[in-house]
Design a protein around this motif. Structure first.
Motif, short mmCIF file in Angstrom:
data_model
loop_
_atom_site.label_atom_id
_atom_site.label_comp_id
_atom_site.label_asym_id
_atom_site.label_seq_id
_atom_site.Cartn_x
_atom_site.Cartn_y
_atom_site.Cartn_z
N GLU A 160 43.50 -5.28 32.65
CA GLU A 160 42.44 -5.72 31.76
C GLU A 160 42.94 -7.06 31.08
N ARG A 161 44.11 -6.95 30.45
CA ARG A 161 44.96 -8.10 30.03
C ARG A 161 44.97 -9.19 30.84
N VAL A 163 43.19 -9.96 33.26
CA VAL A 163 42.11 -10.40 33.52
C VAL A 163 41.61 -11.32 32.32
N GLU A 164 41.68 -10.92 31.28
CA GLU A 164 41.23 -11.68 29.99
C GLU A 164 42.11 -12.88 29.93
N ARG A 165 43.10 -12.83 30.30
CA ARG A 165 44.29 -13.90 30.28
C ARG A 165 44.00 -15.20 31.39
N ASP A 166 43.82 -14.49 32.67
CA ASP A 166 43.95 -15.42 33.83
C ASP A 166 42.66 -15.66 34.16
N CYS A 167 41.40 -15.53 33.76
CA CYS A 167 40.14 -15.87 34.28
C CYS A 167 39.40 -16.92 33.04
N HIS A 169 37.49 -19.33 30.74
CA HIS A 169 36.15 -19.21 30.42
C HIS A 169 35.36 -20.26 30.77
N ARG A 178 35.44 -12.50 36.27
CA ARG A 178 35.66 -11.95 35.14
C ARG A 178 34.74 -10.75 34.66
N GLU A 179 33.56 -11.23 34.78
CA GLU A 179 32.47 -10.26 34.48
C GLU A 179 32.41 -9.02 35.41
N TYR A 181 34.99 -8.03 37.18
CA TYR A 181 36.33 -7.06 36.79
C TYR A 181 36.14 -6.21 35.54
N ARG A 182 35.54 -6.71 34.50
CA ARG A 182 35.09 -6.14 33.31
C ARG A 182 34.11 -5.09 33.62
#
Length: 199
Positions: A160-161, A163-167, A169, A178-179, A181-182
């Motif tokens: 999860e970290r 995804v937020e770091r590497d995708c 915005h 990212r969506e 994956y979320r």
């Protein structure tokens, strides 16, 4: 026939022996072994890449570290097999019996698990927008997804970290990625909560 004799006969007929770091290893890559009885054999680190093992009996066999990438294991019995660290990427395990199998550290990304009897709660989500799959071990809270973590199983919170770091915005394709994956992460969390009562 003794297991050593059975293994030697199998290798002589369908493959070859190879040496790696001074050890003699089995090479059955591409071998046609459908319906074969291979139960209780020591096939650790064997090369079974692209082998056809459809409906084969591999019960209780040691397949630790085996290369089974792209292997056809449809309807195979792997009940009680030791598959620790095995490479099962893109293997067809549809309708295979894996009850009691040890899958710790096994690489399952891209494997077809449709209808397989699994030894624990393993969920396959996909294909995601890029065509890949996410594999989640519910009880262990472990996840594999394509090249993330070098293909090794990692914790859901670590994924999860990442995804937020590497995708980014600002990139439309990455926002979609990212969506997805979320959404997959939310599903994994919900399954874990339902199955184990963990928040």
């Amino acid at each position: 026939m003794m297991d050593d004799e059975r293994l030697n006969s199998l290798v002589v007929t369908h493959g070859r022996w190879r040496r790696s770091h001074g050890k003699r290893l089995v090479d059955l890559s591409g071998a046609k072994l459908q319906y074969a009885s291979l139960c209780d054999l020591a096939l650790g680190r064997a090369d079974l890449h692209c082998a056809v093992l459809r409906m084969a009996n591999l019960e209780r066999s040691n397949l630790c570290g085996a290369n089974m990438h792209l292997a056809d294991l449809r309807h195979a019995s792997l009940r009680g097999a030791r598959l620790r660290g095995a490479d099962l990427r893109c293997a067809d395990l549809s309708m295979a019996d894996l009850m009691g199998a040890d899958l710790r550290g096994a690489k399952l990304v891209g494997a077809n698990l449709c209808g397989a009897l699994l030894p624990e709660g393993i969920v396959q989500i996909g294909p995601l927008w890029f065509g890949g799959y996410l594999i989640y071990w519910v009880e262990r809270d472990g996840i594999q997804c394509n090249g993330w973590n070098r293909g090794k199983c990692g914790a859901l919170v670590e994924f999860e970290r990442a995804v937020e770091r590497d995708c980014p915005h600002h990139d439309e394709d990455m926002v979609r990625r990212r969506e997805e994956y979320r959404a997959a992460i939310a599903m994994c969390k919900a399954l874990r909560q339902v199955r184990l009562g963990v928040r």
